[in-house]
Design a protein around this motif. Structure first.
Motif, PDB file in Angstrom:
ATOM      1  N   GLN A  55       0.828  -1.211   0.000  1.00 56.43           N
ATOM      2  CA  GLN A  55       0.000   0.000   0.000  1.00 56.43           C
ATOM      3  C   GLN A  55       0.861   1.259   0.000  1.00 56.43           C
ATOM      4  N   PHE A  56       1.926   1.249   0.781  1.00 52.95           N
ATOM      5  CA  PHE A  56       2.823   2.404   0.815  1.00 52.95           C
ATOM      6  C   PHE A  56       3.542   2.565  -0.523  1.00 52.95           C
ATOM      7  N   PRO A  61       6.898   4.943  -3.833  1.00 49.63           N
ATOM      8  CA  PRO A  61       7.714   3.729  -3.915  1.00 49.63           C
ATOM      9  C   PRO A  61       8.813   3.633  -2.858  1.00 49.63           C
ATOM     10  N   LEU A  62       9.486   4.722  -2.539  1.00 47.45           N
ATOM     11  CA  LEU A  62      10.545   4.648  -1.533  1.00 47.45           C
ATOM     12  C   LEU A  62       9.988   4.244  -0.171  1.00 47.45           C
ATOM     13  N   ALA A  63       8.833   4.785   0.187  1.00 46.40           N
ATOM     14  CA  ALA A  63       8.214   4.427   1.474  1.00 46.40           C
ATOM     15  C   ALA A  63       7.880   2.941   1.519  1.00 46.40           C
ATOM     16  N   GLY A  64       7.367   2.405   0.429  1.00 46.54           N
ATOM     17  CA  GLY A  64       7.057   0.978   0.375  1.00 46.54           C
ATOM     18  C   GLY A  64       8.292   0.110   0.479  1.00 46.54           C
ATOM     19  N   LEU A  67       9.552   0.171   4.131  1.00 48.82           N
ATOM     20  CA  LEU A  67       8.724  -0.667   5.000  1.00 48.82           C
ATOM     21  C   LEU A  67       8.937  -2.144   4.686  1.00 48.82           C
ATOM     22  N   ALA A  68       9.190  -2.445   3.423  1.00 50.38           N
ATOM     23  CA  ALA A  68       9.430  -3.841   3.036  1.00 50.38           C
ATOM     24  C   ALA A  68      10.727  -4.379   3.629  1.00 50.38           C
ATOM     25  N   CYS A  69      11.670  -3.511   3.944  1.00 49.97           N
ATOM     26  CA  CYS A  69      12.927  -3.970   4.557  1.00 49.97           C
ATOM     27  C   CYS A  69      12.687  -4.662   5.892  1.00 49.97           C
TER      28      CYS A  69
END
Length: 115
Positions: A55-56, A61-64, A67-69
């Motif tokens: 969703q982020f 894209p950078l926020a996603g 968060l994926a890290c």
């Protein structure tokens, strides 16, 4: 600006869901010490993190990606927690603790003000 000035967007609500699962897992694992149920909650945490990162990413894209890290840590935690549950059966019964919550005298949750 990316959210259009709204607070209740899909990205923010998915993050709230993720934080809810994190709190739930923390309580089940560290307070109640229910290994089986904490495994199931941790899988929910993993899924909610993946959904929130997606969703982020849709918004920025950078926020996603950032968060994926955290998915790496959650994946390692899920593997360790699952193995811990698998190799540590209940000493009284010799069976694995249930994955679904059940009432049992061994597991009681009390508020701090309860005696």
């Amino acid at each position: 600006q990316a959210s259009g000035g709204k607070y209740a967007t899909a990205a923010i609500m998915s993050l709230m869901l993720h934080l809810g699962f994190a709190t739930l897992w923390n309580t089940i694992n560290n307070v109640e010490k229910r290994l089986g149920v904490s495994v199931l909650a941790l899988y929910g945490l993993w899924l909610s993190n993946a959904f929130a990162a997606y969703q982020f990413y849709q918004v920025k894209p950078l926020a996603g990606k950032l968060l994926a890290c955290t998915q790496i840590w959650i994946t390692a935690a899920a593997a360790l927690e699952t193995d811990t549950w698998r190799i540590n059966p209940d000493p009284d019964t010799g069976k694995l603790e249930p994955l679904l919550p059940r009432q049992h005298p061994k597991w009681t949750t009390k508020f701090r003000w309860e005696s």
